[in-house]
Design an enzyme around this catalytic site. Structure first.
Site, PDB file in Angstrom:
ATOM      1  N   SER A 126       0.832  -1.205   0.000  1.00 23.72           N
ATOM      2  CA  SER A 126       0.000   0.000   0.000  1.00 23.72           C
ATOM      3  C   SER A 126       0.866   1.254   0.000  1.00 23.72           C
ATOM      4  CB  SER A 126      -0.858  -0.050   1.272  1.00 23.72           C
ATOM      5  OG  SER A 126      -1.271   1.231   1.648  1.00 23.72           O
ATOM      6  N   TYR A 151      -2.049  -0.158  10.499  1.00 24.79           N
ATOM      7  CA  TYR A 151      -2.297  -0.782   9.186  1.00 24.79           C
ATOM      8  C   TYR A 151      -1.070  -0.616   8.285  1.00 24.79           C
ATOM      9  CZ  TYR A 151      -3.808  -1.231   4.365  1.00 24.79           C
ATOM     10  OH  TYR A 151      -3.872  -1.580   3.042  1.00 24.79           O
ATOM     11  N   LYS A 155       1.754  -3.325   6.596  1.00 25.75           N
ATOM     12  CA  LYS A 155       2.144  -3.479   5.178  1.00 25.75           C
ATOM     13  C   LYS A 155       3.671  -3.358   5.029  1.00 25.75           C
ATOM     14  CE  LYS A 155      -1.782  -4.339   3.542  1.00 25.75           C
ATOM     15  NZ  LYS A 155      -2.060  -5.660   2.953  1.00 25.75           N
TER      16      LYS A 155
HETATM   17  P1  NAD Z   1     -11.210  -6.571   1.299  1.00 22.61           P
HETATM   18  O1  NAD Z   1     -11.459  -6.431   2.754  1.00 22.61           O
HETATM   19  O2  NAD Z   1     -12.346  -6.426   0.371  1.00 22.61           O
HETATM   20  O3  NAD Z   1     -10.517  -7.985   0.996  1.00 22.61           O
HETATM   21  C1  NAD Z   1      -9.643  -8.607   1.925  1.00 22.61           C
HETATM   22  C2  NAD Z   1     -10.127 -10.033   2.097  1.00 22.61           C
HETATM   23  O4  NAD Z   1      -9.274 -10.695   3.028  1.00 22.61           O
HETATM   24  C3  NAD Z   1     -11.539 -10.107   2.673  1.00 22.61           C
HETATM   25  O5  NAD Z   1     -12.327 -10.922   1.822  1.00 22.61           O
HETATM   26  C4  NAD Z   1     -11.359 -10.745   4.050  1.00 22.61           C
HETATM   27  O6  NAD Z   1     -12.445 -11.557   4.408  1.00 22.61           O
HETATM   28  C5  NAD Z   1     -10.054 -11.514   3.869  1.00 22.61           C
HETATM   29  N1  NAD Z   1      -9.299 -11.732   5.107  1.00 22.61           N
HETATM   30  C6  NAD Z   1      -8.909 -10.801   6.010  1.00 22.61           C
HETATM   31  N2  NAD Z   1      -8.237 -11.405   7.008  1.00 22.61           N
HETATM   32  C7  NAD Z   1      -8.177 -12.730   6.730  1.00 22.61           C
HETATM   33  C8  NAD Z   1      -7.620 -13.870   7.386  1.00 22.61           C
HETATM   34  N3  NAD Z   1      -7.003 -13.762   8.558  1.00 22.61           N
HETATM   35  N4  NAD Z   1      -7.758 -15.075   6.802  1.00 22.61           N
HETATM   36  C9  NAD Z   1      -8.414 -15.207   5.615  1.00 22.61           C
HETATM   37  N5  NAD Z   1      -8.966 -14.176   4.952  1.00 22.61           N
HETATM   38  C10 NAD Z   1      -8.860 -12.939   5.516  1.00 22.61           C
HETATM   39  O7  NAD Z   1     -10.030  -5.555   0.938  1.00 22.61           O
HETATM   40  P2  NAD Z   1      -9.484  -5.076  -0.472  1.00 22.61           P
HETATM   41  O8  NAD Z   1      -9.836  -3.647  -0.635  1.00 22.61           O
HETATM   42  O9  NAD Z   1      -9.851  -6.033  -1.516  1.00 22.61           O
HETATM   43  O10 NAD Z   1      -7.928  -5.152  -0.202  1.00 22.61           O
HETATM   44  C11 NAD Z   1      -7.146  -6.248  -0.623  1.00 22.61           C
HETATM   45  C12 NAD Z   1      -5.713  -6.004  -0.194  1.00 22.61           C
HETATM   46  O11 NAD Z   1      -5.245  -4.790  -0.766  1.00 22.61           O
HETATM   47  C13 NAD Z   1      -5.542  -5.853   1.307  1.00 22.61           C
HETATM   48  O12 NAD Z   1      -4.328  -6.477   1.681  1.00 22.61           O
HETATM   49  C14 NAD Z   1      -5.441  -4.362   1.500  1.00 22.61           C
HETATM   50  O13 NAD Z   1      -4.705  -4.033   2.645  1.00 22.61           O
HETATM   51  C15 NAD Z   1      -4.707  -3.954   0.232  1.00 22.61           C
HETATM   52  N6  NAD Z   1      -4.945  -2.545  -0.141  1.00 22.61           N
HETATM   53  C16 NAD Z   1      -6.217  -2.103  -0.340  1.00 22.61           C
HETATM   54  C17 NAD Z   1      -6.431  -0.771  -0.682  1.00 22.61           C
HETATM   55  C18 NAD Z   1      -7.832  -0.239  -0.883  1.00 22.61           C
HETATM   56  O14 NAD Z   1      -8.008   0.982  -0.901  1.00 22.61           O
HETATM   57  N7  NAD Z   1      -8.848  -1.077  -1.058  1.00 22.61           N
HETATM   58  C19 NAD Z   1      -5.333   0.104  -0.827  1.00 22.61           C
HETATM   59  C20 NAD Z   1      -4.052  -0.388  -0.635  1.00 22.61           C
HETATM   60  C21 NAD Z   1      -3.857  -1.726  -0.291  1.00 22.61           C
END
Ligand code: NAD
Ligand code: UDP
Length: 340
Positions: A126, A151, A155
């Site tokens: 991120s 958070y 990362k």
């Molecule tokens: P999201 O919450 O929609 O998806 C994350 C998924 O991980 C969820 O389905 C959740 O149920 C699952 N999860 C969480 N902890 C878990 C565990 N212990 N075991 C199994 N499953 C687990 O989030 P997203 O927006 O799709 O983000 C995906 C990745 O991208 C994440 O790592 C997030 O930190 C990173 N990210 C997201 C953004 C954003 O703005 N959406 C920006 C930068 C980085």
């Protein structure tokens, strides 16, 4: 058919990436505990692609179960690791929970990959690893060691866990993708962002306000040193983010990587203020949004913008979809998901 394990594959970015992987002919195995997603994402994926990926509802913290699943898929060539908690403010209130989930979960996964002999890893990092920088646009040359929230620290340390796992030969090579602000939804409106509870991010808050689920949007801060006083971020379409994962995967599979662990920014390079996003949403969807201004949100900076030229050069990737595409698709998805 090459098999890819996708953790967090029923989540927002994960589900869009699964669709593209299936479209490129990969076989996909999803591991997700449904903490922040619904199994119905699988229905959306199936409707779009005509294929239903294998799904395991497993928590990455449950090492024994995780090992069992990985042992069944020793033929997988890569793992794309999306699963994590992702709300900055929540991570400040419950930092230990964030560290346990994101870091213990990731350690379990990386160690598990050794016995599964998976060769390549792609990690969802991120922009938060850069912290509150004022050096813009942000290149990968800026130290990725300045995270300020639990958070962001998860990362930053996550990227270090990749290095540690490489030292211990858990797998052969990895790419960390540092996303800026992914928004929007699949053009079919069959998958999109559906956060559980009150949204923390701007776009789902906007769409839920438009849908009448939230009374009004609160815009945090109107006294930033930006043209209209509201904070500027680098928004990019989630389908473009998904494409970058396929490109990163191909780079690793084709042995084109120049180091065992590479990191790339994913952004459009365009900065949009909160007000510009609100106005673009109103204009593209012919909707009037109810909003108020409030104090700045703790931890927020005035402006974040990516220099993604390294991804352009090395991955052959650029963010292609417009802001209009982003706000239109986000609303189309919310409407469909709520039956409006
Ligand atoms: P999201 O919450 O929609 O998806 C994350 C998924 O991980 C969820 O389905 C959740 O149920 C699952 N999860 C969480 N902890 C878990 C565990 N212990 N075991 C199994 N499953 C687990 O989030 P997203 O927006 O799709 O983000 C995906 C990745 O991208 C994440 O790592 C997030 O930190 C990173 N990210 C997201 C953004 C954003 O703005 N959406 C920006 C930068 C980085
Ligand atoms: N934001 C806002 N109201 C909200 C949610 C977010 O004004 O309800 C602002 C936030 O302060 C930031 C921008 O929108 O300036 C993007 O926030 P988001 O949480 O989506 O992503 P971040 O950049 O914090 O990862």
């Amino acid at each position: 058919m090459q098999k890819v394990i996708v953790t967090g594959g029923t989540g927002y970015i994960g589900s869009h990436t699964v669709v593209q992987l299936l479209g490129e002919g990969f076989e996909v195995v999803i591991i997700d505990n449904l903490l922040n997603s619904e199994a119905s994402a699988l229905d959306g994926i199936e409707k779009i692609t005509g294929q239903r990926p294998l799904f395991y509802q497993v928590d990455l913290l449950d090492y024994a179960n995780l090992q069992d699943v990985l042992a069944l898929h020793k033929d997988a060539v890569a793992c794309i690791h999306f699963a994590s908690l992702k709300a900055v403010a929540e991570s400040m209130e419950r930092p230990l929970w964030y560290y346990r989930n994101n870091l213990n979960g990731m350690t379990n996964l990386l160690e598990g990959l050794r016995s599964a002999s998976v060769e390549h890893v792609i990690f969802s990092s991120s922009a938060s690893v850069y912290g509150n920088t004022t050096v813009l646009p942000i290149t990968e040359a800026l130290p990725a060691r300045n995270a300020v929230s639990a958070y962001g620290i998860s990362k930053q340390v996550g990227e270090e866990l990749i290095d540690a796992a490489l030292v211990e030969a858990c797998f052969g090579s990895a790419i960390s993708l540092r996303y800026f602000n992914p928004i929007g939804a699949h053009s079919s409106a069959l998958i999109g962002e559906l956060p559980k509870g009150r949204p923390n991010n701007l776009m789902p808050y906007i769409t839920q306000t438009a849908a009448g689920i939230r009374q009004q949007l609160t815009i945090f801060g109107k006294d930033y040193p930006t043209p209209d006083g509201t904070a500027v971020r680098d928004y990019l379409h989630v389908e473009d983010v998904a494409t970058a994962h396929v490109k990163a995967l191909m780079r690793l599979l084709n042995g084109k990587n120049e180091a065992a662990h590479e990191a790339f920014n994913l952004g459009s390079g365009n900065g949009y203020s909160v007000l510009e996003i609100v106005q673009a949403f109103e204009r593209a969807n012919s909707i009037k949004l109810n909003y108020v201004f409030a104090e700045r949100r703790p931890g927020d900076v005035a402006e974040l913008r990516a220099d993604a030229s390294l991804a352009v050069e090395k991955l052959g990737w650029t963010a292609q979809r417009s802001l209009e595409d982003m706000v239109r698709s986000a609303w189309a998805w919310e409407r469909k998901a709520r039956g409006l």
